[in-house]
Motif scaffolding. Sequence first.
Motif, PDB file in Angstrom:
ATOM      1  N   TYR A   1      10.455  36.824   6.408  1.00  0.00           N
ATOM      2  CA  TYR A   1      10.757  35.577   5.708  1.00  0.00           C
ATOM      3  C   TYR A   1      11.792  34.741   6.447  1.00  0.00           C
ATOM      4  O   TYR A   1      11.640  33.523   6.590  1.00  0.00           O
ATOM      5  CB  TYR A   1      11.256  35.905   4.292  1.00  0.00           C
ATOM      6  CG  TYR A   1      11.824  34.723   3.548  1.00  0.00           C
ATOM      7  CD1 TYR A   1      11.010  33.675   3.138  1.00  0.00           C
ATOM      8  CD2 TYR A   1      13.190  34.659   3.265  1.00  0.00           C
ATOM      9  CE1 TYR A   1      11.543  32.586   2.468  1.00  0.00           C
ATOM     10  CE2 TYR A   1      13.723  33.579   2.583  1.00  0.00           C
ATOM     11  CZ  TYR A   1      12.900  32.545   2.184  1.00  0.00           C
ATOM     12  OH  TYR A   1      13.426  31.466   1.527  1.00  0.00           O
TER      13      TYR A   1
ATOM     14  N   ALA B   1      12.299  36.297  -0.451  1.00  0.00           N
ATOM     15  CA  ALA B   1      11.289  36.981   0.350  1.00  0.00           C
ATOM     16  C   ALA B   1      10.328  37.764  -0.539  1.00  0.00           C
ATOM     17  O   ALA B   1       9.102  37.735  -0.336  1.00  0.00           O
ATOM     18  CB  ALA B   1      11.969  37.914   1.358  1.00  0.00           C
TER      19      ALA B   1
ATOM     20  N   GLN C   1       7.065  39.096   1.195  1.00  0.00           N
ATOM     21  CA  GLN C   1       7.458  39.312   2.572  1.00  0.00           C
ATOM     22  C   GLN C   1       8.741  40.128   2.609  1.00  0.00           C
ATOM     23  O   GLN C   1       9.519  40.137   1.655  1.00  0.00           O
ATOM     24  CB  GLN C   1       7.709  37.982   3.293  1.00  0.00           C
ATOM     25  CG  GLN C   1       6.495  37.119   3.491  1.00  0.00           C
ATOM     26  CD  GLN C   1       6.849  35.828   4.207  1.00  0.00           C
ATOM     27  OE1 GLN C   1       7.793  35.135   3.828  1.00  0.00           O
ATOM     28  NE2 GLN C   1       6.106  35.506   5.246  1.00  0.00           N
TER      29      GLN C   1
END
Length: 283
Positions: free
Chosen positions: A251, A241, A246
């Motif tokens: 994610y 991620a 993210q």
Amino acid sequence: MQTIAFTNQKGGVGKTTSAVTLAAAAAERGVDVLVVDLDSQGSATELLGPDAPPAAGVADVIGTGPDERGRDVPPARWSDVVLTAREPGDVAPGSGRVDLLPATDMLVASEEHLYSTGDLWAVGAVVSGIRKTGRYGLCVLDCPPAVSRLSVNAVAGADLVVAPATLSSMTIRGIERLHQLVEVVRDDLGEAPRVLYLPCAVDARYSETRRLLSEFEGAFGEYPGGDLLPAVRTSSAAGLAFARRQTAVEYQPDGRLAQDYRAVLGVLAENGAVHLPATAPLA
């Protein structure tokens, strides 16, 4: 607005992952969240912030002391520095916004300034001013992995301290240093926030991990009667991620990491440490 400081004086224990993932989980529930990156490494800023390094950051709001000519530099207004990290609805349908007070290289100057003045309330003053606006329901402070004036300030300005910890003998040293930091705040201000421990990267397939987790449970007790939050399982989603800039909630919404941090948020909300909108179901 409630303020949670994520800190541990040992690096690599999941501090930033915990801070930004809990922030995203709260935003997912409709809470407007402010993330304050007090770590000069800037990991939360790298994940949540713009592509280009921010021109100003939280250091300018806290204060950096006199310039090279000895002239006083007035602190910036937080509202002039704050960045929008996620618009409402970005994290998930119906989610709240996530804003960021980013880290910059000037945090080093803020650290030196706070050390020279002995100020323990610079971060608390900033947080207090933001709270008065009513703009956010939650403020998350991502602290540096060291015993520092910024860490002490964050603890002093927080309603709750969460210490992410990996289950290893080395973690005990970080916990001891954290207790020392909290006592500095208590001695100076007469009170200090509660400290909760968050086991991270737990892999219960290993007997040694199960043994250490049992020791932690025996030492601290389970929250809310004790100080140990629900464990977060090990997952590759954290690194994957981050590489995509993210949070784990964005994610892999159905992944174990997102689920575990939702569970942590739910326990905190059930016991009043975090306020969620009435319409939001608890984990």
